[in-house]
Design a protein around this motif. Structure first.
Motif, PDB file in Angstrom:
ATOM      1  N   LEU A  14       0.964  -1.244   0.091  1.00  0.00           N
ATOM      2  CA  LEU A  14       0.047   0.028  -0.058  1.00  0.00           C
ATOM      3  C   LEU A  14       0.896   1.099  -0.001  1.00  0.00           C
ATOM      4  O   LEU A  14       1.621   1.574   0.864  1.00  0.00           O
ATOM      5  N   ASP A  15       0.772   2.023  -1.227  1.00  0.00           N
ATOM      6  CA  ASP A  15       1.377   3.120  -1.228  1.00  0.00           C
ATOM      7  C   ASP A  15       0.316   4.400  -1.036  1.00  0.00           C
ATOM      8  O   ASP A  15      -0.105   4.840  -2.113  1.00  0.00           O
ATOM      9  N   ALA A  16      -0.010   4.719   0.238  1.00  0.00           N
ATOM     10  CA  ALA A  16      -1.080   5.735   0.549  1.00  0.00           C
ATOM     11  C   ALA A  16      -0.737   7.068  -0.221  1.00  0.00           C
ATOM     12  O   ALA A  16      -1.904   7.592  -0.615  1.00  0.00           O
ATOM     13  N   THR A  17       0.359   7.260  -0.313  1.00  0.00           N
ATOM     14  CA  THR A  17       0.654   8.989  -0.966  1.00  0.00           C
ATOM     15  C   THR A  17       0.921   8.806  -2.243  1.00  0.00           C
ATOM     16  O   THR A  17       1.139   9.946  -3.108  1.00  0.00           O
ATOM     17  N   ASP A  18       0.936   7.660  -3.091  1.00  0.00           N
ATOM     18  CA  ASP A  18       1.311   7.372  -4.406  1.00  0.00           C
ATOM     19  C   ASP A  18       2.720   8.256  -4.912  1.00  0.00           C
ATOM     20  O   ASP A  18       2.818   8.895  -5.587  1.00  0.00           O
ATOM     21  N   THR A  92       6.015  -7.959  -9.908  1.00  0.00           N
ATOM     22  CA  THR A  92       5.580  -6.712  -9.584  1.00  0.00           C
ATOM     23  C   THR A  92       4.496  -5.971 -10.377  1.00  0.00           C
ATOM     24  O   THR A  92       5.145  -5.643 -11.502  1.00  0.00           O
ATOM     25  N   VAL A  93       3.228  -5.798  -9.889  1.00  0.00           N
ATOM     26  CA  VAL A  93       2.226  -5.028 -10.717  1.00  0.00           C
ATOM     27  C   VAL A  93       1.901  -3.733 -10.082  1.00  0.00           C
ATOM     28  O   VAL A  93       1.526  -3.437  -9.071  1.00  0.00           O
ATOM     29  N   LEU A  94       2.422  -2.502 -10.804  1.00  0.00           N
ATOM     30  CA  LEU A  94       2.082  -1.205 -10.427  1.00  0.00           C
ATOM     31  C   LEU A  94       0.546  -0.997 -10.674  1.00  0.00           C
ATOM     32  O   LEU A  94      -0.133  -1.588 -11.556  1.00  0.00           O
ATOM     33  N   ARG A  95      -0.020  -0.001  -9.884  1.00  0.00           N
ATOM     34  CA  ARG A  95      -1.312   0.243 -10.091  1.00  0.00           C
ATOM     35  C   ARG A  95      -2.285  -0.781  -9.970  1.00  0.00           C
ATOM     36  O   ARG A  95      -3.507  -0.638 -10.675  1.00  0.00           O
ATOM     37  N   ALA A  96      -2.086  -1.747  -9.110  1.00  0.00           N
ATOM     38  CA  ALA A  96      -2.856  -2.842  -8.915  1.00  0.00           C
ATOM     39  C   ALA A  96      -4.369  -2.459  -8.478  1.00  0.00           C
ATOM     40  O   ALA A  96      -5.238  -3.311  -8.750  1.00  0.00           O
ATOM     41  N   HIS A  97      -4.243  -1.447  -7.821  1.00  0.00           N
ATOM     42  CA  HIS A  97      -5.781  -0.832  -7.236  1.00  0.00           C
ATOM     43  C   HIS A  97      -6.688  -0.462  -8.417  1.00  0.00           C
ATOM     44  O   HIS A  97      -7.902  -0.420  -8.080  1.00  0.00           O
ATOM     45  N   LEU A  98      -6.231  -0.308  -9.594  1.00  0.00           N
ATOM     46  CA  LEU A  98      -7.221  -0.227 -10.781  1.00  0.00           C
ATOM     47  C   LEU A  98      -7.497  -1.489 -11.433  1.00  0.00           C
ATOM     48  O   LEU A  98      -8.355  -1.317 -12.255  1.00  0.00           O
ATOM     49  N   LEU A  99      -7.059  -2.682 -11.209  1.00  0.00           N
ATOM     50  CA  LEU A  99      -7.346  -3.781 -11.705  1.00  0.00           C
ATOM     51  C   LEU A  99      -8.808  -4.144 -11.131  1.00  0.00           C
ATOM     52  O   LEU A  99      -9.195  -4.113 -10.308  1.00  0.00           O
ATOM     53  N   ASN A 100      -9.569  -4.654 -12.379  1.00  0.00           N
ATOM     54  CA  ASN A 100     -10.964  -5.234 -12.244  1.00  0.00           C
ATOM     55  C   ASN A 100     -10.950  -6.735 -11.658  1.00  0.00           C
ATOM     56  O   ASN A 100      -9.847  -7.316 -11.856  1.00  0.00           O
ATOM     57  N   CYS A 122      -0.549  -1.059  -4.657  1.00  0.00           N
ATOM     58  CA  CYS A 122      -1.852  -0.262  -4.859  1.00  0.00           C
ATOM     59  C   CYS A 122      -1.560   1.028  -4.115  1.00  0.00           C
ATOM     60  O   CYS A 122      -0.846   1.154  -3.204  1.00  0.00           O
ATOM     61  N   HIS A 123      -1.740   2.102  -5.158  1.00  0.00           N
ATOM     62  CA  HIS A 123      -1.390   3.599  -4.770  1.00  0.00           C
ATOM     63  C   HIS A 123      -2.567   3.981  -4.135  1.00  0.00           C
ATOM     64  O   HIS A 123      -3.520   4.530  -4.739  1.00  0.00           O
ATOM     65  N   ALA A 124      -2.925   3.477  -2.855  1.00  0.00           N
ATOM     66  CA  ALA A 124      -4.055   3.907  -2.371  1.00  0.00           C
ATOM     67  C   ALA A 124      -3.942   3.704  -0.683  1.00  0.00           C
ATOM     68  O   ALA A 124      -2.919   3.116  -0.264  1.00  0.00           O
ATOM     69  N   ARG A 125      -4.640   4.190   0.143  1.00  0.00           N
ATOM     70  CA  ARG A 125      -4.617   3.982   1.590  1.00  0.00           C
ATOM     71  C   ARG A 125      -5.263   2.674   2.056  1.00  0.00           C
ATOM     72  O   ARG A 125      -4.630   2.427   3.116  1.00  0.00           O
ATOM     73  N   VAL A 143       1.887  -4.851   3.369  1.00  0.00           N
ATOM     74  CA  VAL A 143       2.980  -3.835   3.932  1.00  0.00           C
ATOM     75  C   VAL A 143       2.826  -2.532   3.304  1.00  0.00           C
ATOM     76  O   VAL A 143       2.080  -2.268   2.397  1.00  0.00           O
ATOM     77  N   PHE A 144       3.366  -1.709   3.929  1.00  0.00           N
ATOM     78  CA  PHE A 144       3.249  -0.335   3.757  1.00  0.00           C
ATOM     79  C   PHE A 144       4.473   0.457   2.900  1.00  0.00           C
ATOM     80  O   PHE A 144       5.570  -0.258   3.515  1.00  0.00           O
TER      81      PHE A 144
END
Length: 165
Positions: A14-18, A92-100, A122-125, A143-144
């Protein structure tokens, strides 16, 4: 293709601050011939598009000149074959928070079939709902970005840097 039950637990970063440093570190760690691949999916990627993005990250073609390219299961099977052939150990998959849900399901199946350690950035909180649902019955940990440590460290360059022909 045989399945393996030795896949490492999925790591959700989790990359909360992108933070651009997280993306740079993940991209710097990309070295397919050292067993580490980083995928930066195209925007609005669906499950087939993600397979093609993985093939691109592996440096492998997704089609032949004059041919419409590969689709669906063929794309995923081709990606799995190359992951196994190149002995990729970490994907490693970037932007995984956008995957359907479809892309996540295929990605988790790829992990299961190849044994690759999947790192979903996941570039999300918090864990997105589709990912939480997809991981419900899959061993994983979160992990953060500030505690990722060696997770995104570049691979040691002990293996052949380029394929031999």
């Amino acid at each position: 293709m045989s399945t393996t039950s030795t896949a490492a637990p999925v790591t959700v970063l989790l990359d909360a601050t992108d933070d651009v440093a997280v993306t740079r570190a993940a991209l710097a760690a990309h070295h397919p011939y050292a067993g580490r691949v980083t995928v930066h999916p195209a925007p609005a990627t669906h499950d087939q598009g993600l397979a093609l993005d993985i093939l691109t990250a592996l440096g492998k073609p997704s089609g032949l000149p004059g041919h419409r390219g590969i689709h669906g299961s063929t794309a995923w099977n081709t990606a799995a074959a190359w992951i196994l052939a190149l002995s990729v150990t970490r994907l490693t998959v970037l932007r995984a928070h956008l995957l359907n849900a479809g892309a996540l399901s295929r990605l988790l199946a790829l992990r299961k079939h190849t044994g690759v350690h999947l790192v979903a950035v996941c570039h999300a909180r918090r864990l997105p709902t589709p990912m939480g649902t997809a991981l419900r019955h899959v061993e994983h940990h979160t992990v953060f970005s500030d505690a990722a440590g060696d997770l995104l460290a570049p691979a040691p360059r002990t293996r052949c840097a380029t394929p031999r022909s």
